[in-house]
Design a protein around this motif. Structure first.
Motif, PDB file in Angstrom:
ATOM      1  N   GLY A  43      21.043 174.050  11.652  1.00 50.18           N
ATOM      2  CA  GLY A  43      19.830 173.267  11.715  1.00 50.18           C
ATOM      3  C   GLY A  43      18.782 173.927  12.593  1.00 50.18           C
ATOM      4  O   GLY A  43      19.002 174.971  13.202  1.00 50.18           O
ATOM      5  N   PHE A  44      17.630 173.310  12.626  1.00 48.59           N
ATOM      6  CA  PHE A  44      16.569 173.774  13.513  1.00 48.59           C
ATOM      7  C   PHE A  44      15.936 172.546  14.154  1.00 48.59           C
ATOM      8  O   PHE A  44      16.019 171.428  13.642  1.00 48.59           O
ATOM      9  CB  PHE A  44      15.525 174.583  12.742  1.00 48.59           C
ATOM     10  N   ARG A  45      15.345 172.763  15.287  1.00 46.99           N
ATOM     11  CA  ARG A  45      14.640 171.697  15.994  1.00 46.99           C
ATOM     12  C   ARG A  45      13.172 172.081  16.080  1.00 46.99           C
ATOM     13  O   ARG A  45      12.823 173.103  16.685  1.00 46.99           O
ATOM     14  CB  ARG A  45      15.215 171.497  17.389  1.00 46.99           C
ATOM     15  N   GLU A  46      12.319 171.286  15.474  1.00 45.95           N
ATOM     16  CA  GLU A  46      10.897 171.590  15.499  1.00 45.95           C
ATOM     17  C   GLU A  46      10.316 171.345  16.884  1.00 45.95           C
ATOM     18  O   GLU A  46      10.843 170.554  17.656  1.00 45.95           O
ATOM     19  CB  GLU A  46      10.142 170.756  14.454  1.00 45.95           C
ATOM     20  N   ARG A  47       9.253 172.022  17.181  1.00 47.48           N
ATOM     21  CA  ARG A  47       8.540 171.851  18.434  1.00 47.48           C
ATOM     22  C   ARG A  47       7.047 171.767  18.155  1.00 47.48           C
ATOM     23  O   ARG A  47       6.537 172.398  17.222  1.00 47.48           O
ATOM     24  CB  ARG A  47       8.825 173.025  19.395  1.00 47.48           C
ATOM     25  N   LYS A  48       6.358 171.003  18.987  1.00 46.04           N
ATOM     26  CA  LYS A  48       4.913 170.901  18.841  1.00 46.04           C
ATOM     27  C   LYS A  48       4.262 172.196  19.326  1.00 46.04           C
ATOM     28  O   LYS A  48       4.815 172.928  20.142  1.00 46.04           O
ATOM     29  CB  LYS A  48       4.389 169.703  19.623  1.00 46.04           C
ATOM     30  N   LEU A  49       3.078 172.430  18.821  1.00 46.54           N
ATOM     31  CA  LEU A  49       2.372 173.666  19.138  1.00 46.54           C
ATOM     32  C   LEU A  49       2.150 173.821  20.639  1.00 46.54           C
ATOM     33  O   LEU A  49       2.365 174.906  21.193  1.00 46.54           O
ATOM     34  CB  LEU A  49       1.034 173.700  18.398  1.00 46.54           C
TER      35      LEU A  49
END
Length: 216
Positions: free
Chosen positions: A189-195
């Protein structure tokens, strides 16, 4: 299979069991890059030649294979500094690895075999490329870090990945970076991050870089 790999990795880390072993693991470490794969094979052959020259058994035990993989990973991580904006690339890599470690510490692994990447919303990607955004120093550094990392195969990306009713640019690390961070080789999986959060990585000193340097 992903659950088995996750359990094996956790047991390997906690009990000191060799993990990066076997032909499949080394093929993954090559990251679909034939030059990188051949360099790893060269490391294995060099070890066999050393053992032959010293009269030892011509066998690459799991412990030897794991050590060769980790040594190659440590060397590759250090070499990132030689790339254009290498110090920023290294900070980005450290940020992704930190996400992986945070997820691995949880009692249950939500995305077996573990988190191996991050993601940025496509809307944030467009924002990052805008001139007004690049006027902010840390955003401009993040842009340079990603540009260099993509160009030099440190990461690879998948654009327009649709999940959670949104579209993302998914970013995975080169598999050769996994051993130095005890990360799974499978694309989990991956974990998104805000810019904004991702851009803050550019202001941090890579903790892993200091650790790798200290342990030579």
């Amino acid at each position: 299979s992903a659950l088995r790999e996750a359990a094996y990795l956790r047991a390997a880390i906690e009990c000191g069991i060799p993990y990066y072993i076997g032909t499949e693991a080394y093929a993954r470490l090559g990251s679909s890059n034939i030059e990188q794969f051949l360099e790893l094979c060269g490391d294995l052959m060099a070890r066999l030649q050393t053992q032959d020259a010293t009269g030892r058994e011509l066998a690459l035990t799991p412990a030897i294979q794991d050590k060769i993989a980790r040594d190659a990973s440590r060397s590759y991580y250090r070499s990132l500094l030689q790339l254009p904006d290498g110090h920023l690339v290294q900070r980005f890599v450290d940020g992704v690895a930190r996400i992986s470690r945070e997820e691995a510490r949880k009692p249950r692994i939500p995305y077996p075999p573990g988190v191996a990447g991050t993601a940025l919303r496509m809307s944030d990607r467009a924002k990052l490329r805008a001139p007004e955004t690049l006027a902010t120093p840390q955003m401009e550094m993040l842009y340079r870090a990603l540009k260099s990392a993509i160009a030099h195969n440190v990461v690879w990306i998948e654009l327009n990945y649709r999940v959670k009713n949104d579209e993302f640019m998914v970013i995975y690390l080169n598999r050769l970076l996994c051993p130095v961070f005890d990360m799974p080789l499978g694309l989990g999986g991956f974990r998104e991050r805000k810019l904004l959060e991702m851009s803050r990585w550019m202001l941090e000193i890579p903790a892993r870089a200091m650790e790798v340097a200290d342990h030579g």
